[in-house]
Scaffold this motif. Structure first.
Motif, short mmCIF file in Angstrom:
data_model
loop_
_atom_site.label_atom_id
_atom_site.label_comp_id
_atom_site.label_asym_id
_atom_site.label_seq_id
_atom_site.Cartn_x
_atom_site.Cartn_y
_atom_site.Cartn_z
N ILE A 181 24.77 19.93 31.33
CA ILE A 181 24.30 21.15 32.01
C ILE A 181 25.20 21.48 33.18
CG2 ILE A 181 22.41 22.06 33.42
CD1 ILE A 181 20.49 20.58 31.51
N ILE A 182 25.61 20.48 33.95
CA ILE A 182 26.51 20.72 35.08
C ILE A 182 27.85 21.24 34.58
CG2 ILE A 182 27.83 19.57 36.91
CD1 ILE A 182 25.37 17.74 37.31
N LEU A 183 28.38 20.66 33.52
CA LEU A 183 29.66 21.09 32.98
C LEU A 183 29.60 22.54 32.50
CD1 LEU A 183 32.54 20.19 32.08
CD2 LEU A 183 31.52 19.67 29.86
N VAL A 184 28.57 22.90 31.76
CA VAL A 184 28.44 24.26 31.25
C VAL A 184 28.22 25.24 32.39
CG1 VAL A 184 26.95 25.75 29.85
CG2 VAL A 184 27.68 23.54 28.98
N SER A 185 27.43 24.87 33.37
CA SER A 185 27.19 25.79 34.49
C SER A 185 28.45 26.02 35.31
CB SER A 185 26.05 25.27 35.38
OG SER A 185 26.40 24.03 35.95
N ARG A 186 29.28 25.00 35.47
CA ARG A 186 30.55 25.20 36.17
C ARG A 186 31.47 26.12 35.39
NH1 ARG A 186 33.31 19.81 37.91
NH2 ARG A 186 34.71 21.31 38.85
N LEU A 187 31.47 25.97 34.08
CA LEU A 187 32.29 26.85 33.25
C LEU A 187 31.81 28.30 33.36
CD1 LEU A 187 34.51 27.12 31.08
CD2 LEU A 187 32.72 26.77 29.38
N ILE A 188 30.53 28.52 33.28
CA ILE A 188 29.98 29.87 33.39
C ILE A 188 30.24 30.44 34.78
CG2 ILE A 188 27.80 31.17 33.42
CD1 ILE A 188 26.84 29.31 31.18
N PHE A 189 30.16 29.61 35.80
CA PHE A 189 30.36 30.06 37.17
C PHE A 189 31.81 30.50 37.40
CE2 PHE A 189 31.36 29.10 41.65
CZ PHE A 189 30.43 29.94 42.27
#
Length: 63
Positions: free
Chosen positions: A26-34
């Motif tokens: 979740i952290i990895l995907v949220s950083r990518l989206i951010f």
């Protein structure tokens, strides 16, 4: 001989591992989206800007 770790503790380990991996994902995907909007904007600015030639300094012979 009894094992050092009780059997009920072993049962919790896979679920704990799954929770840690899920949080990491979740952290990895949220950083990518951010970061995607900023990266896209940077890419657009680079395409729009004319290519600049690097400044070259003439080499001097110091002999």
């Amino acid at each position: 001989m009894n094992s050092a770790i009780p059997s009920r503790r072993r049962a919790k380990t896979p679920s704990f591992t799954r929770i840690v991996l899920l949080i990491s994902f979740i952290i990895l995907v949220s950083r990518l989206i951010f970061i995607l909007p900023a990266a896209f904007e940077h890419h657009q600015q680079k395409k729009a800007a004319p290519e600049s030639t690097p400044l070259s300094t003439p080499l001097r012979d110091s002999r």
